[in-house]
Design a protein around this motif. Structure first.
Motif, PDB file in Angstrom:
ATOM      1  N   VAL A  10      10.636   0.987   0.996  1.00 41.71           N
ATOM      2  CA  VAL A  10       9.248   1.337   0.719  1.00 41.71           C
ATOM      3  C   VAL A  10       8.171   0.113   0.914  1.00 41.71           C
ATOM      4  CG1 VAL A  10       7.529   1.679  -1.080  1.00 41.71           C
ATOM      5  CG2 VAL A  10      10.088   2.923  -1.182  1.00 41.71           C
ATOM      6  N   THR A  11       7.372   0.821   1.927  1.00 41.60           N
ATOM      7  CA  THR A  11       6.269  -0.143   2.182  1.00 41.60           C
ATOM      8  C   THR A  11       4.836   0.493   1.707  1.00 41.60           C
ATOM      9  OG1 THR A  11       5.933   1.033   4.502  1.00 41.60           O
ATOM     10  CG2 THR A  11       7.415  -0.910   4.466  1.00 41.60           C
ATOM     11  N   LEU A  12       3.929  -0.682   1.707  1.00 42.75           N
ATOM     12  CA  LEU A  12       2.463   0.075   1.279  1.00 42.75           C
ATOM     13  C   LEU A  12       1.716   0.386   2.667  1.00 42.75           C
ATOM     14  CD1 LEU A  12       0.598   0.504  -1.062  1.00 42.75           C
ATOM     15  CD2 LEU A  12       0.126  -2.008  -0.727  1.00 42.75           C
TER      16      LEU A  12
ATOM     17  N   LEU B 284      10.584   3.170 -10.521  1.00 45.16           N
ATOM     18  CA  LEU B 284      10.932   2.554 -12.009  1.00 45.16           C
ATOM     19  C   LEU B 284       9.852   1.410 -11.917  1.00 45.16           C
ATOM     20  CD1 LEU B 284      14.505   1.879 -11.405  1.00 45.16           C
ATOM     21  CD2 LEU B 284      13.260   3.859 -12.589  1.00 45.16           C
ATOM     22  N   SER B 285       9.105   0.664 -11.083  1.00 44.20           N
ATOM     23  CA  SER B 285       8.172  -0.324 -11.290  1.00 44.20           C
ATOM     24  C   SER B 285       7.782  -0.720  -9.838  1.00 44.20           C
ATOM     25  CB  SER B 285       8.805  -1.656 -11.803  1.00 44.20           C
ATOM     26  OG  SER B 285       7.759  -2.479 -11.830  1.00 44.20           O
ATOM     27  N   LEU B 286       6.238  -0.303  -9.719  1.00 47.37           N
ATOM     28  CA  LEU B 286       5.517  -0.745  -8.609  1.00 47.37           C
ATOM     29  C   LEU B 286       4.128  -0.968  -8.939  1.00 47.37           C
ATOM     30  CD1 LEU B 286       6.784   1.558  -5.681  1.00 47.37           C
ATOM     31  CD2 LEU B 286       6.956  -0.491  -5.658  1.00 47.37           C
ATOM     32  N   PRO B 287       3.580  -1.891  -8.057  1.00 49.89           N
ATOM     33  CA  PRO B 287       2.186  -2.237  -8.454  1.00 49.89           C
ATOM     34  C   PRO B 287       1.109  -0.925  -8.020  1.00 49.89           C
ATOM     35  CG  PRO B 287       3.096  -3.871  -7.347  1.00 49.89           C
ATOM     36  CD  PRO B 287       4.109  -3.023  -7.253  1.00 49.89           C
ATOM     37  N   THR B 288       0.087  -0.514  -8.788  1.00 47.46           N
ATOM     38  CA  THR B 288      -0.786   0.446  -8.668  1.00 47.46           C
ATOM     39  C   THR B 288      -1.419  -0.069  -7.230  1.00 47.46           C
ATOM     40  OG1 THR B 288      -0.840   1.022 -10.975  1.00 47.46           O
ATOM     41  CG2 THR B 288      -2.557   1.958  -9.397  1.00 47.46           C
ATOM     42  N   PRO B 289      -1.358   0.943  -6.300  1.00 49.23           N
ATOM     43  CA  PRO B 289      -2.075   0.615  -4.908  1.00 49.23           C
ATOM     44  C   PRO B 289      -3.597   0.720  -5.219  1.00 49.23           C
ATOM     45  CG  PRO B 289      -1.089   2.648  -4.918  1.00 49.23           C
ATOM     46  CD  PRO B 289      -0.702   2.209  -6.264  1.00 49.23           C
ATOM     47  N   SER B 290      -4.299   0.415  -4.254  1.00 54.17           N
ATOM     48  CA  SER B 290      -6.105   0.766  -4.248  1.00 54.17           C
ATOM     49  C   SER B 290      -5.930   2.046  -3.808  1.00 54.17           C
ATOM     50  CB  SER B 290      -6.669  -0.435  -3.194  1.00 54.17           C
ATOM     51  OG  SER B 290      -5.982  -0.259  -1.926  1.00 54.17           O
ATOM     52  N   ALA B 291      -7.402   2.752  -3.774  1.00 56.60           N
ATOM     53  CA  ALA B 291      -7.527   3.992  -3.490  1.00 56.60           C
ATOM     54  C   ALA B 291      -7.254   4.352  -2.045  1.00 56.60           C
ATOM     55  CB  ALA B 291      -9.015   4.573  -3.847  1.00 56.60           C
ATOM     56  N   ASP B 292      -7.252   3.444  -1.159  1.00 58.70           N
ATOM     57  CA  ASP B 292      -7.072   3.847   0.324  1.00 58.70           C
ATOM     58  C   ASP B 292      -5.841   3.381   0.859  1.00 58.70           C
ATOM     59  OD1 ASP B 292      -7.288   1.022  -0.254  1.00 58.70           O
ATOM     60  OD2 ASP B 292      -8.225   0.626   1.663  1.00 58.70           O
ATOM     61  N   LYS B 293      -4.802   3.142  -0.062  1.00 61.93           N
ATOM     62  CA  LYS B 293      -3.363   2.664   0.222  1.00 61.93           C
ATOM     63  C   LYS B 293      -2.404   3.832  -0.492  1.00 61.93           C
ATOM     64  CE  LYS B 293      -4.226  -1.121   2.454  1.00 61.93           C
ATOM     65  NZ  LYS B 293      -3.791  -1.511   3.838  1.00 61.93           N
ATOM     66  N   GLN B 294      -1.333   3.818   0.180  1.00 64.19           N
ATOM     67  CA  GLN B 294      -0.219   4.735  -0.405  1.00 64.19           C
ATOM     68  C   GLN B 294       1.259   4.131  -0.191  1.00 64.19           C
ATOM     69  OE1 GLN B 294      -0.861   8.733   0.564  1.00 64.19           O
ATOM     70  NE2 GLN B 294      -0.100   9.635  -1.293  1.00 64.19           N
ATOM     71  N   TYR B 295       2.085   4.541  -1.131  1.00 61.67           N
ATOM     72  CA  TYR B 295       3.450   3.725  -0.466  1.00 61.67           C
ATOM     73  C   TYR B 295       4.291   4.976   0.194  1.00 61.67           C
ATOM     74  CZ  TYR B 295       3.150   0.093  -4.086  1.00 61.67           C
ATOM     75  OH  TYR B 295       2.608  -0.982  -4.791  1.00 61.67           O
ATOM     76  N   GLN B 296       5.020   4.501   1.221  1.00 61.27           N
ATOM     77  CA  GLN B 296       5.791   5.297   2.068  1.00 61.27           C
ATOM     78  C   GLN B 296       7.185   5.075   1.994  1.00 61.27           C
ATOM     79  OE1 GLN B 296       3.816   5.445   5.780  1.00 61.27           O
ATOM     80  NE2 GLN B 296       5.356   6.780   6.727  1.00 61.27           N
ATOM     81  N   LEU B 297       8.085   6.093   2.147  1.00 61.33           N
ATOM     82  CA  LEU B 297       9.539   5.838   1.904  1.00 61.33           C
ATOM     83  C   LEU B 297      10.132   5.831   3.176  1.00 61.33           C
ATOM     84  CD1 LEU B 297      12.124   5.699   0.196  1.00 61.33           C
ATOM     85  CD2 LEU B 297      12.310   8.199   0.172  1.00 61.33           C
ATOM     86  N   TRP B 298      11.070   5.058   3.476  1.00 66.59           N
ATOM     87  CA  TRP B 298      11.703   5.121   5.040  1.00 66.59           C
ATOM     88  C   TRP B 298      13.282   5.112   4.859  1.00 66.59           C
ATOM     89  CZ3 TRP B 298       8.022   5.203   9.052  1.00 66.59           C
ATOM     90  CH2 TRP B 298       6.897   4.608   8.512  1.00 66.59           C
ATOM     91  N   ALA B 299      13.719   5.839   5.621  1.00 66.56           N
ATOM     92  CA  ALA B 299      15.242   5.722   5.826  1.00 66.56           C
ATOM     93  C   ALA B 299      15.702   4.782   7.008  1.00 66.56           C
ATOM     94  CB  ALA B 299      15.910   7.009   5.800  1.00 66.56           C
ATOM     95  N   LEU B 300      16.523   3.814   6.852  1.00 67.33           N
ATOM     96  CA  LEU B 300      17.164   3.091   7.853  1.00 67.33           C
ATOM     97  C   LEU B 300      18.199   3.762   8.515  1.00 67.33           C
ATOM     98  CD1 LEU B 300      16.441   0.434   9.377  1.00 67.33           C
ATOM     99  CD2 LEU B 300      18.297  -0.377   8.050  1.00 67.33           C
TER     100      LEU B 300
ATOM    101  N   GLY C 266       7.963  10.078   4.242  1.00 63.88           N
ATOM    102  CA  GLY C 266       6.732  10.492   3.441  1.00 63.88           C
ATOM    103  C   GLY C 266       6.378   9.610   2.544  1.00 63.88           C
ATOM    104  N   VAL C 267       4.952   9.748   2.046  1.00 58.50           N
ATOM    105  CA  VAL C 267       4.289   9.256   1.059  1.00 58.50           C
ATOM    106  C   VAL C 267       4.313   9.651  -0.156  1.00 58.50           C
ATOM    107  CG1 VAL C 267       2.766   8.243   2.727  1.00 58.50           C
ATOM    108  CG2 VAL C 267       2.257  10.314   1.777  1.00 58.50           C
ATOM    109  N   PHE C 268       4.214   8.863  -1.166  1.00 52.05           N
ATOM    110  CA  PHE C 268       4.549   9.460  -2.638  1.00 52.05           C
ATOM    111  C   PHE C 268       3.597   8.520  -3.734  1.00 52.05           C
ATOM    112  CE2 PHE C 268       7.165   5.812  -2.070  1.00 52.05           C
ATOM    113  CZ  PHE C 268       7.175   4.970  -2.887  1.00 52.05           C
ATOM    114  N   ASP C 269       3.303   9.079  -4.908  1.00 53.05           N
ATOM    115  CA  ASP C 269       2.579   8.298  -5.722  1.00 53.05           C
ATOM    116  C   ASP C 269       3.280   7.710  -6.688  1.00 53.05           C
ATOM    117  OD1 ASP C 269       0.165   9.798  -4.776  1.00 53.05           O
ATOM    118  OD2 ASP C 269       0.904  11.468  -6.089  1.00 53.05           O
ATOM    119  N   VAL C 270       2.883   6.818  -7.406  1.00 49.67           N
ATOM    120  CA  VAL C 270       3.397   5.883  -8.419  1.00 49.67           C
ATOM    121  C   VAL C 270       3.608   6.658  -9.562  1.00 49.67           C
ATOM    122  CG1 VAL C 270       3.423   3.677  -9.767  1.00 49.67           C
ATOM    123  CG2 VAL C 270       2.618   3.754  -7.585  1.00 49.67           C
ATOM    124  N   SER C 271       4.772   7.216  -9.805  1.00 52.71           N
ATOM    125  CA  SER C 271       5.211   7.969 -10.882  1.00 52.71           C
ATOM    126  C   SER C 271       6.541   7.941 -11.276  1.00 52.71           C
ATOM    127  CB  SER C 271       4.845   9.676 -10.734  1.00 52.71           C
ATOM    128  OG  SER C 271       5.152  10.280 -11.694  1.00 52.71           O
TER     129      SER C 271
END
Length: 263
Positions: A239-241, A192-208, A217-222
């Motif tokens: 979600v962490t970067l 819904l809203s996340l800052p665009t990461p730099s080319a060498d970074k990617q967001y990753q989803l975690w379940a507790l 897994g990792v995902f794109d800002v979409s």
């Protein structure tokens, strides 16, 4: 006065949109959404998420569907032939009448015959094109009906859980929506809203799970729904970067959003 935050996080809005509420609960949501703007906003956001989730999971029609539809189509047996004959008759009415003793008579009649044949062939091609267009339209309509039926079945699945991951101190305006089905263990998310990461970074989803982070897994800002790794258990999602490609463990100082699973 109700606690709006607790009411939203209770899961009642998700149940309302999927139809899994009593008549009294439905009236309650209708009423409270008019009184509290926060509830109306969350309800609209959930509704938009569900629509995009259903669209992202639509099922293509089987390849043999067109043939089945065409087999069921019926036309008047004489319709194409009748219209072709009418075209030919019109062509014949427009043919100039020439005296039998006119010079070059056979040559001119040859052109008349050629014109008639051309009109006949053209009309056949035209009607074939119309039939093909009609069959394509019917096939598209059947596909849309099948997709809508599939979407309704998915949205009525009481096992679907819609979890909103809200921004933490590092990024308060960030927000991610997770759709998790504990029965099928499928996990999907939409940004819904996340800052665009730099080319060498990617967001990753975690379940507790039992207090420990599990990589999903990792995902794109979409805003489109993206399928993640499956999980049968989850107390919360976060979600962490991380570095591009992800990490085996999360860097908590790069935590952007987090949300608890209702119940």
């Amino acid at each position: 006065m109700i606690n709006v935050k607790e009411y939203i996080e209770s899961g009642i809005l998700e149940d309302y949109l999927s139809g899994n509420v009593s008549e009294q609960e439905r009236r309650e949501v209708d009423c409270l959404s008019k009184i509290y703007p926060e509830i109306r906003t969350e309800l609209d956001s959930l509704s938009d998420t569900i629509e995009r989730f259903a669209f992202a999971n639509k099922v293509a029609a089987p390849a043999a569907l067109k043939s089945k539809i065409m087999a069921q189509l019926t036309f008047a047996d004489d319709e194409p032939e009748t219209q072709v004959e009418q075209l030919v008759e019109e062509e014949e009415d427009n043919v100039p009448v020439l005296p039998l003793n006119s010079r070059g008579n056979s040559f001119q009649w040859g052109w008349v015959a050629a014109a008639s044949v051309a009109a006949l062939v053209g009309s056949v091609v035209y009607f074939n094109a119309r039939l093909d267009t009609l069959s394509t339209t019917v096939a598209q309509q059947q596909t849309e009906i099948k997709v809508q039926t599939t979407q309704i079945a998915q949205l009525n699945d009481a096992n679907n859980q819609f979890v909103t991951l809200k921004g933490v101190e590092k990024s308060p305006s960030s927000s991610v929506r997770v759709v998790w089905n504990p029965k099928t263990q499928e996990v999907q998310l939409s940004v819904l809203s996340l800052p665009t990461p730099s080319a060498d970074k990617q967001y990753q989803l975690w379940a507790l799970v039992e207090g420990k982070p599990v990589d999903l897994g990792v995902f794109d800002v979409s805003t489109a729904f993206q399928k993640m790794k499956t999980t049968g258990q989850a107390e919360a999602f976060a979600v962490t970067l991380e570095k591009k490609g992800g990490n085996p463990t999360p860097h908590l100082e790069e935590l952007y959003v987090m949300g608890k699973v209702a119940g």
